[in-house]
Scaffold this motif. Structure first.
Motif, mmCIF file in Angstrom:
data_model
loop_
_atom_site.group_PDB
_atom_site.id
_atom_site.type_symbol
_atom_site.label_atom_id
_atom_site.label_comp_id
_atom_site.label_asym_id
_atom_site.label_seq_id
_atom_site.Cartn_x
_atom_site.Cartn_y
_atom_site.Cartn_z
ATOM 1 N N UNK A 29 12.599 5.097 -12.043
ATOM 2 C CA UNK A 29 13.148 5.883 -10.796
ATOM 3 C C UNK A 29 12.925 5.096 -9.619
ATOM 4 N N UNK A 30 13.968 5.012 -8.613
ATOM 5 C CA UNK A 30 14.014 4.533 -7.294
ATOM 6 C C UNK A 30 12.624 5.232 -6.773
ATOM 7 N N UNK A 31 11.810 4.308 -5.904
ATOM 8 C CA UNK A 31 10.795 4.934 -5.086
ATOM 9 C C UNK A 31 11.217 5.620 -4.074
ATOM 10 N N UNK A 32 11.072 6.836 -3.553
ATOM 11 C CA UNK A 32 11.645 7.617 -2.858
ATOM 12 C C UNK A 32 10.300 7.618 -1.536
ATOM 13 N N UNK A 33 10.878 7.341 -0.289
ATOM 14 C CA UNK A 33 9.863 7.445 0.805
ATOM 15 C C UNK A 33 10.464 8.209 2.007
ATOM 16 N N UNK A 34 9.759 8.717 2.851
ATOM 17 C CA UNK A 34 10.121 9.183 4.047
ATOM 18 C C UNK A 34 9.416 8.250 5.368
ATOM 19 N N UNK A 68 -2.274 12.024 -7.077
ATOM 20 C CA UNK A 68 -2.513 11.016 -7.989
ATOM 21 C C UNK A 68 -1.215 10.952 -9.182
ATOM 22 N N UNK A 69 -0.949 9.547 -9.178
ATOM 23 C CA UNK A 69 -0.007 9.517 -10.366
ATOM 24 C C UNK A 69 -0.262 8.249 -11.281
ATOM 25 N N UNK A 70 0.366 8.054 -12.297
ATOM 26 C CA UNK A 70 0.074 6.999 -13.198
ATOM 27 C C UNK A 70 1.070 6.096 -13.533
ATOM 28 N N UNK A 71 0.785 5.073 -13.749
ATOM 29 C CA UNK A 71 2.069 4.112 -13.896
ATOM 30 C C UNK A 71 2.273 2.938 -12.692
ATOM 31 N N UNK A 72 2.753 1.754 -12.944
ATOM 32 C CA UNK A 72 2.873 0.617 -11.943
ATOM 33 C C UNK A 72 4.225 0.827 -11.290
ATOM 34 N N UNK A 73 4.167 0.571 -10.006
ATOM 35 C CA UNK A 73 5.173 0.243 -9.225
ATOM 36 C C UNK A 73 6.087 -1.048 -9.673
ATOM 37 N N UNK A 74 7.198 -1.007 -9.854
ATOM 38 C CA UNK A 74 8.060 -2.253 -10.369
ATOM 39 C C UNK A 74 9.099 -2.655 -9.431
ATOM 40 N N UNK A 75 9.115 -4.043 -8.922
ATOM 41 C CA UNK A 75 9.836 -4.326 -7.867
ATOM 42 C C UNK A 75 11.199 -5.439 -8.602
ATOM 43 N N UNK A 76 12.215 -4.985 -8.166
ATOM 44 C CA UNK A 76 13.332 -5.652 -8.911
ATOM 45 C C UNK A 76 14.297 -6.641 -7.601
ATOM 46 N N UNK A 77 14.396 -7.673 -8.047
ATOM 47 C CA UNK A 77 15.219 -8.645 -6.920
ATOM 48 C C UNK A 77 16.681 -8.260 -7.236
ATOM 49 N N UNK A 124 0.572 -1.265 -0.084
ATOM 50 C CA UNK A 124 0.043 -0.043 -0.036
ATOM 51 C C UNK A 124 0.895 1.232 0.023
ATOM 52 N N UNK A 125 0.613 2.014 -1.048
ATOM 53 C CA UNK A 125 1.552 3.325 -1.261
ATOM 54 C C UNK A 125 0.533 4.496 -1.027
ATOM 55 N N UNK A 150 15.676 2.494 2.977
ATOM 56 C CA UNK A 150 16.753 2.289 2.732
ATOM 57 C C UNK A 150 17.647 3.401 3.038
ATOM 58 N N UNK A 151 18.962 3.222 3.527
ATOM 59 C CA UNK A 151 19.780 4.375 3.829
ATOM 60 C C UNK A 151 19.625 5.544 2.973
ATOM 61 N N UNK A 152 19.361 5.404 1.460
ATOM 62 C CA UNK A 152 19.350 6.622 0.742
ATOM 63 C C UNK A 152 17.934 6.951 0.583
ATOM 64 N N UNK A 153 16.954 6.542 1.194
ATOM 65 C CA UNK A 153 15.550 7.156 1.322
ATOM 66 C C UNK A 153 14.782 6.586 0.246
ATOM 67 N N UNK A 154 14.941 5.300 -0.316
ATOM 68 C CA UNK A 154 14.137 4.673 -1.312
ATOM 69 C C UNK A 154 13.331 3.494 -0.628
ATOM 70 N N UNK A 155 12.307 2.960 -1.185
ATOM 71 C CA UNK A 155 11.413 1.899 -0.553
ATOM 72 C C UNK A 155 11.997 0.455 -1.119
#
Length: 229
Positions: free
Chosen positions: A50-55, A14-23, A8-9, A81-86
């Motif tokens: 682009x990496x998904x930023x989060x606080x 509102x935004x378009x486009x899917x979230x992509x997860x990469x192993x 859940x994000x 993560x330490x660089x602020x991404x999900x």
């Protein structure tokens, strides 16, 4: 994250486009927020390449406890993560008892906990100490009330078997012939082995002290102390 393993994000707009997860290890990619079937390991999240930023630090003890109430064989955690991404970490799990309290006093060790990733249980159980080498297991009474467990173990029977300078005992809850490990894995405390200290007790020259192992399991160390130490 929710108990159905759906990501859940909350977006500021509102935004378009899917979230992509990469192993991270294999490079495998998965689009969408349904996390069912993700292989164990670390997955990085991106949006529009682009990496998904989060606080959001991604930690809530209450939410993790609720999540652990669901029987499952995989645990998925979202974190910053330490660089602020999900990112997500996926690992295989088995039922165990999550430790919520330990009291070491008055010749006994008392433990309270909650079943994690397993079915609720009602009725009597045993708190069992198993030596890694040498003595036979020692046990004390325990009780399950749904997801909650409480158990009691006298330390004298362990100390009386001491024939070496140091003996380590791992703690389990035994019910219906099945042993469930005791551990503390749902908090955000790292390196518990050195950072969490329980009071020591003594039976003669034997010092008895509960501690957390490198894997955050609950154990007991018995050490023969030299006179004057």
């Amino acid at each position: 994250m929710n108990c159905d393993d759906m990501l859940e994000v909350e977006w500021p707009e509102p935004v378009d486009g899917e979230i992509v997860l990469r192993h991270v290890e294999t490079g495998e990619e998965r689009a969408g927020v349904d996390l069912a079937g993700l292989r164990p390991g670390i997955w990085m999240a991106s949006h529009r390449g682009e990496p998904l930023a989060t606080d959001d630090p991604g930690f809530s003890l209450d939410e993790l406890l609720v999540y652990a109430e669901t029987p499952r064989d995989r645990e998925i955690r979202a974190y910053r993560t330490p660089i602020g991404t999900l990112a997500l970490t996926v690992r295989e799990v088995a039922p165990y008892v999550e430790v919520t309290a330990v009291v070491s006093d008055d010749g006994a060790i008392e433990v309270e906990g909650l079943i994690a990733y397993g079915e609720a249980i009602e009725g009597t159980a045993r708190l069992v100490a198993v030596a890694r080498k040498g003595p036979k297991p020692v046990s004390g009474p325990g009780l399950f009330k749904g997801r909650r467990f409480e158990g009691f173990l006298q330390i004298a029977p362990m100390a009386e078997t001491q024939v070496r300078r140091r003996v380590f005992w791992d703690l389990h809850v035994e019910v219906a012939g099945v042993r469930l490990p005791l551990a503390a894995r749902l908090d955000d405390i790292t390196d518990k082995k050195t950072r969490v200290r329980f009071p020591a007790q003594h039976v003669g020259q034997v010092r008895v002290r509960p501690y957390y192992t490198d894997t955050d399991s609950l154990a007991i160390a018995l050490t023969v102390e030299e006179e004057g130490s």
